[in-house]
Motif scaffolding. Structure first.
Motif, PDB file in Angstrom:
ATOM      1  N   CYS A 142      -8.733 -53.170-101.011  1.00 30.14           N
ATOM      2  CA  CYS A 142      -7.332 -53.170-101.417  1.00 30.14           C
ATOM      3  C   CYS A 142      -7.107 -52.512-102.778  1.00 30.14           C
ATOM      4  N   ALA A 143      -8.160 -51.924-103.343  1.00 29.58           N
ATOM      5  CA  ALA A 143      -8.055 -51.405-104.707  1.00 29.58           C
ATOM      6  C   ALA A 143      -7.268 -50.100-104.787  1.00 29.58           C
ATOM      7  N   SER A 144      -7.293 -49.291-103.734  1.00 31.98           N
ATOM      8  CA  SER A 144      -6.621 -47.987-103.762  1.00 31.98           C
ATOM      9  C   SER A 144      -5.174 -48.123-103.297  1.00 31.98           C
ATOM     10  N   ASP A 145      -4.340 -47.246-103.810  1.00 33.37           N
ATOM     11  CA  ASP A 145      -2.942 -47.233-103.368  1.00 33.37           C
ATOM     12  C   ASP A 145      -2.833 -46.789-101.914  1.00 33.37           C
ATOM     13  N   LEU A 146      -3.744 -45.914-101.493  1.00 27.98           N
ATOM     14  CA  LEU A 146      -3.701 -45.361-100.143  1.00 27.98           C
ATOM     15  C   LEU A 146      -5.114 -45.260 -99.587  1.00 27.98           C
ATOM     16  N   LEU A 147      -5.289 -45.671 -98.333  1.00 23.71           N
ATOM     17  CA  LEU A 147      -6.564 -45.498 -97.633  1.00 23.71           C
ATOM     18  C   LEU A 147      -6.340 -44.546 -96.465  1.00 23.71           C
ATOM     19  N   ILE A 148      -7.202 -43.525 -96.365  1.00 25.61           N
ATOM     20  CA  ILE A 148      -7.156 -42.584 -95.251  1.00 25.61           C
ATOM     21  C   ILE A 148      -8.510 -42.610 -94.557  1.00 25.61           C
ATOM     22  N   VAL A 149      -8.512 -42.935 -93.271  1.00 22.51           N
ATOM     23  CA  VAL A 149      -9.739 -42.999 -92.483  1.00 22.51           C
ATOM     24  C   VAL A 149      -9.787 -41.741 -91.616  1.00 22.51           C
ATOM     25  N   LEU A 150     -10.776 -40.893 -91.863  1.00 27.16           N
ATOM     26  CA  LEU A 150     -10.834 -39.580 -91.232  1.00 27.16           C
ATOM     27  C   LEU A 150     -11.562 -39.624 -89.884  1.00 27.16           C
ATOM     28  N   GLY A 151     -11.635 -38.454 -89.233  1.00 29.80           N
ATOM     29  CA  GLY A 151     -12.226 -38.356 -87.910  1.00 29.80           C
ATOM     30  C   GLY A 151     -13.736 -38.239 -87.932  1.00 29.80           C
ATOM     31  N   GLY A 152     -14.312 -38.183 -86.745  1.00 33.51           N
ATOM     32  CA  GLY A 152     -15.761 -38.050 -86.617  1.00 33.51           C
ATOM     33  C   GLY A 152     -16.161 -38.074 -85.153  1.00 33.51           C
ATOM     34  N   PRO A 153     -17.333 -37.508 -84.825  1.00 35.24           N
ATOM     35  CA  PRO A 153     -17.750 -37.332 -83.430  1.00 35.24           C
ATOM     36  C   PRO A 153     -18.494 -38.519 -82.836  1.00 35.24           C
ATOM     37  N   VAL A 154     -18.063 -39.738 -83.150  1.00 39.50           N
ATOM     38  CA  VAL A 154     -18.674 -40.930 -82.565  1.00 39.50           C
ATOM     39  C   VAL A 154     -17.567 -41.824 -82.019  1.00 39.50           C
ATOM     40  N   GLY A 155     -17.952 -42.774 -81.187  1.00 45.00           N
ATOM     41  CA  GLY A 155     -16.989 -43.723 -80.642  1.00 45.00           C
ATOM     42  C   GLY A 155     -17.058 -45.047 -81.374  1.00 45.00           C
ATOM     43  N   VAL A 156     -15.924 -45.700 -81.513  1.00 42.12           N
ATOM     44  CA  VAL A 156     -15.859 -47.004 -82.189  1.00 42.12           C
ATOM     45  C   VAL A 156     -16.825 -47.994 -81.552  1.00 42.12           C
ATOM     46  N   TYR A 157     -17.045 -47.869 -80.254  1.00 45.06           N
ATOM     47  CA  TYR A 157     -17.831 -48.821 -79.471  1.00 45.06           C
ATOM     48  C   TYR A 157     -19.328 -48.512 -79.458  1.00 45.06           C
ATOM     49  N   GLU A 158     -19.782 -47.495 -80.174  1.00 43.82           N
ATOM     50  CA  GLU A 158     -21.184 -47.075 -80.114  1.00 43.82           C
ATOM     51  C   GLU A 158     -22.039 -47.915 -81.071  1.00 43.82           C
ATOM     52  N   ASP A 159     -22.813 -48.834 -80.494  1.00 42.22           N
ATOM     53  CA  ASP A 159     -23.634 -49.753 -81.290  1.00 42.22           C
ATOM     54  C   ASP A 159     -24.757 -49.047 -82.038  1.00 42.22           C
ATOM     55  N   ALA A 160     -25.044 -47.804 -81.693  1.00 42.67           N
ATOM     56  CA  ALA A 160     -26.126 -47.062 -82.344  1.00 42.67           C
ATOM     57  C   ALA A 160     -25.799 -46.720 -83.798  1.00 42.67           C
ATOM     58  N   TYR A 161     -24.561 -46.940 -84.229  1.00 42.74           N
ATOM     59  CA  TYR A 161     -24.141 -46.558 -85.578  1.00 42.74           C
ATOM     60  C   TYR A 161     -23.679 -47.800 -86.343  1.00 42.74           C
ATOM     61  N   PRO A 162     -24.611 -48.463 -87.071  1.00 41.89           N
ATOM     62  CA  PRO A 162     -24.293 -49.720 -87.747  1.00 41.89           C
ATOM     63  C   PRO A 162     -23.177 -49.597 -88.782  1.00 41.89           C
ATOM     64  N   PHE A 163     -22.958 -48.389 -89.351  1.00 37.66           N
ATOM     65  CA  PHE A 163     -21.925 -48.255 -90.372  1.00 37.66           C
ATOM     66  C   PHE A 163     -20.544 -48.603 -89.831  1.00 37.66           C
ATOM     67  N   LEU A 164     -20.357 -48.478 -88.515  1.00 33.68           N
ATOM     68  CA  LEU A 164     -19.041 -48.728 -87.934  1.00 33.68           C
ATOM     69  C   LEU A 164     -18.600 -50.169 -88.135  1.00 33.68           C
ATOM     70  N   ASP A 165     -19.546 -51.104 -88.083  1.00 34.46           N
ATOM     71  CA  ASP A 165     -19.198 -52.514 -88.290  1.00 34.46           C
ATOM     72  C   ASP A 165     -18.739 -52.749 -89.728  1.00 34.46           C
ATOM     73  N   THR A 166     -19.450 -52.137 -90.679  1.00 38.31           N
ATOM     74  CA  THR A 166     -19.059 -52.246 -92.090  1.00 38.31           C
ATOM     75  C   THR A 166     -17.669 -51.658 -92.306  1.00 38.31           C
ATOM     76  N   GLU A 167     -17.457 -50.495 -91.727  1.00 36.18           N
ATOM     77  CA  GLU A 167     -16.165 -49.815 -91.890  1.00 36.18           C
ATOM     78  C   GLU A 167     -15.044 -50.606 -91.222  1.00 36.18           C
ATOM     79  N   TRP A 168     -15.313 -51.147 -90.049  1.00 33.05           N
ATOM     80  CA  TRP A 168     -14.346 -51.957 -89.309  1.00 33.05           C
ATOM     81  C   TRP A 168     -13.859 -53.129 -90.165  1.00 33.05           C
ATOM     82  N   LYS A 169     -14.798 -53.826 -90.802  1.00 36.32           N
ATOM     83  CA  LYS A 169     -14.442 -54.972 -91.639  1.00 36.32           C
ATOM     84  C   LYS A 169     -13.645 -54.539 -92.872  1.00 36.32           C
TER      85      LYS A 169
END
Length: 235
Positions: free
Chosen positions: A46-73
């Protein structure tokens, strides 16, 4: 004091694009947080005035990429606080997922420039600037519409192309930010395997980028300015 914008970036060539110069001109100090570089999604969401989440060639549901859980939270905490958040492509899907919705494969690839149809609700939103504009699509996933959200745009291929929740949350499935000058070549190289697998002609994409790029950029900047103005009016 300059406002701050934090961009979560998944691959370097899918950056803020034309939004970067626009945000700087409108008084935002931009910082990137990159996957694979520490600290990614660390600190106060919540520290920034604006958050922009950009694109990427992976799916939200792909468990092979642990960073997604961190980003989701990280995104979920931001949304719970009701703070200005913009998601593009994967970013929009992550917002939908953080709000409890399902993100899933459409079974096809929507890649290339094609016109956008703005919904009735979209005509009352910043997305009105994209009505009839040829925009760049580059995705194979979609999402169920979050509770309380308005569907703002669609195509003949994928119904959900943009949504908003109040004035502060905007998800966009297509790519309004893309630079269609020489920097577009980075997209063609970065996604070369996907393009080859789909049998998509890169020269055709180059031609369409040259043909539609300037109008897309103008519409994108008007959309972004309208959205940011709406945020500021609420503060």
């Amino acid at each position: 004091m300059r406002k701050t914008a934090l961009a979560l970036r998944h691959v370097h060539f899918e950056d803020l694009g034309s939004f970067g110069d626009a945000l700087s001109a409108w008084g935002y100090e931009i910082r990137y947080s990159d996957v694979g570089e520490e600290p990614f999604c660390q600190g106060d969401p919540c520290a920034s005035d604006l958050l922009i989440v950009l694109g990427g060639p992976v799916g939200v549901y792909e468990d092979a990429y642990p960073f997604l859980d961190t980003e989701w939270k990280f995104i979920r905490t931001r949304l719970e606080a009701g703070l200005p958040t913009l998601g593009i492509c994967l970013g929009a899907q992550l917002i939908a997922s953080a709000l409890g919705e399902r993100v899933y494969s459409t079974g096809l690839k929507e890649i290339g420039f094609s016109p956008l149809t703005v919904t009735e609700e979209g005509h009352e939103s910043p997305l009105v600037h994209f009505d009839g504009v040829q925009v760049l699509h580059w995705h194979g996933d979609t999402y169920t519409l979050p509770i309380g959200a308005q569907n703002l745009a669609s195509t003949s291929v994928v119904e959900q192309q943009a949504f908003s929740i109040g004035p502060n949350v905007l998800g966009i499935q297509f790519h309004p930010e893309v630079e269609t000058d020489g920097r577009f070549e980075r997209w063609l190289i970065g996604h070369s395997a996907e393009l080859a697998g789909c049998g998509i002609d890169t020269e055709g994409l180059r031609t369409d980028a040259r043909m539609h790029g300037q109008r897309l950029k103008m519409a994108a900047h008007m959309m972004l300015q309208d959205w940011l103005t709406g945020i500021e009016l609420q503060q």
